[in-house]
Write a protein that holds these residues in place. Sequence first.
Motif, PDB file in Angstrom:
ATOM      1  N   ASP A 157     -19.201 -10.355  33.258  1.00  0.00           N
ATOM      2  CA  ASP A 157     -19.724  -9.629  32.098  1.00  0.00           C
ATOM      3  C   ASP A 157     -19.112 -10.252  30.837  1.00  0.00           C
ATOM      4  N   THR A 158     -19.910 -11.012  30.089  1.00  0.00           N
ATOM      5  CA  THR A 158     -19.424 -11.743  28.905  1.00  0.00           C
ATOM      6  C   THR A 158     -19.699 -10.996  27.596  1.00  0.00           C
ATOM      7  N   SER A 159     -20.301  -9.839  27.682  1.00  0.00           N
ATOM      8  CA  SER A 159     -20.652  -9.124  26.451  1.00  0.00           C
ATOM      9  C   SER A 159     -19.419  -8.730  25.660  1.00  0.00           C
ATOM     10  N   HIS A 160     -18.333  -8.310  26.325  1.00  0.00           N
ATOM     11  CA  HIS A 160     -17.139  -7.919  25.582  1.00  0.00           C
ATOM     12  C   HIS A 160     -16.458  -9.137  24.958  1.00  0.00           C
ATOM     13  N   ILE A 161     -16.560 -10.304  25.579  1.00  0.00           N
ATOM     14  CA  ILE A 161     -15.991 -11.523  25.004  1.00  0.00           C
ATOM     15  C   ILE A 161     -16.759 -11.919  23.746  1.00  0.00           C
ATOM     16  N   ASP A 181     -18.423  -9.897  21.801  1.00  0.00           N
ATOM     17  CA  ASP A 181     -18.093  -8.908  20.761  1.00  0.00           C
ATOM     18  C   ASP A 181     -16.756  -9.225  20.102  1.00  0.00           C
ATOM     19  N   GLU A 182     -15.761  -9.584  20.911  1.00  0.00           N
ATOM     20  CA  GLU A 182     -14.449  -9.912  20.363  1.00  0.00           C
ATOM     21  C   GLU A 182     -14.527 -11.129  19.435  1.00  0.00           C
ATOM     22  N   GLN A 199     -16.167 -10.230  16.105  1.00  0.00           N
ATOM     23  CA  GLN A 199     -15.255  -9.494  15.233  1.00  0.00           C
ATOM     24  C   GLN A 199     -14.266 -10.440  14.544  1.00  0.00           C
TER      25      GLN A 199
END
Length: 181
Positions: free
Chosen positions: A23-27, A29-30, A33
């Motif tokens: 799951d690369t979505s949180h990477i 997002d980071e 930001q």
Amino acid sequence: MTSNDKLEDLLRQMYAQEDETIDTSHIVDEEWQKFEANHFAPKRRSWGWMQIAASFIGLLMLSGIAYAAIHIVSSNSSQQAEVQDTTTVAHKASVPAVRQTSDESPTPREPKTFENVPLKDITAELASFYHIATEIRNDETAALRLYYPWNPQMPIAGVVKELNQFEKVHLTLANDTLIIE
């Protein structure tokens, strides 16, 4: 195996691969930001020397304009006085000469205010009161219109001194003659 079976088998393999992917979505997002913080964060603006110089020049210009406005207003008021001074007067006030005989006692008169009266008319009235002659050597000065509060109890020398305080007025008193120069 039928074609439907093959299709089901392929679908199962595909779904199995999706579960195994990271799951690369949180990477993402980071990283987004971090990018926002570096490129879109409000920066504290410091004043460079160009902005300081521009502000200083603007302040000087504003001060100069204010000074010029004050100077123009004051010079306009003096020019208006000059224009009024040089205008021709349709009605001249004639002042009858009043001579006192030696047996008459001098009667003190009340103070008189000359408002917008030509200098030659003021000096004519002064001459008749103080029993002296007037001589006009400068017609422009004689045409100046003045505001002058006159106190008849003051000696003529004091009156001449007060009138000489006006700009462009020069009076002299010589041998019982009041001279407008």
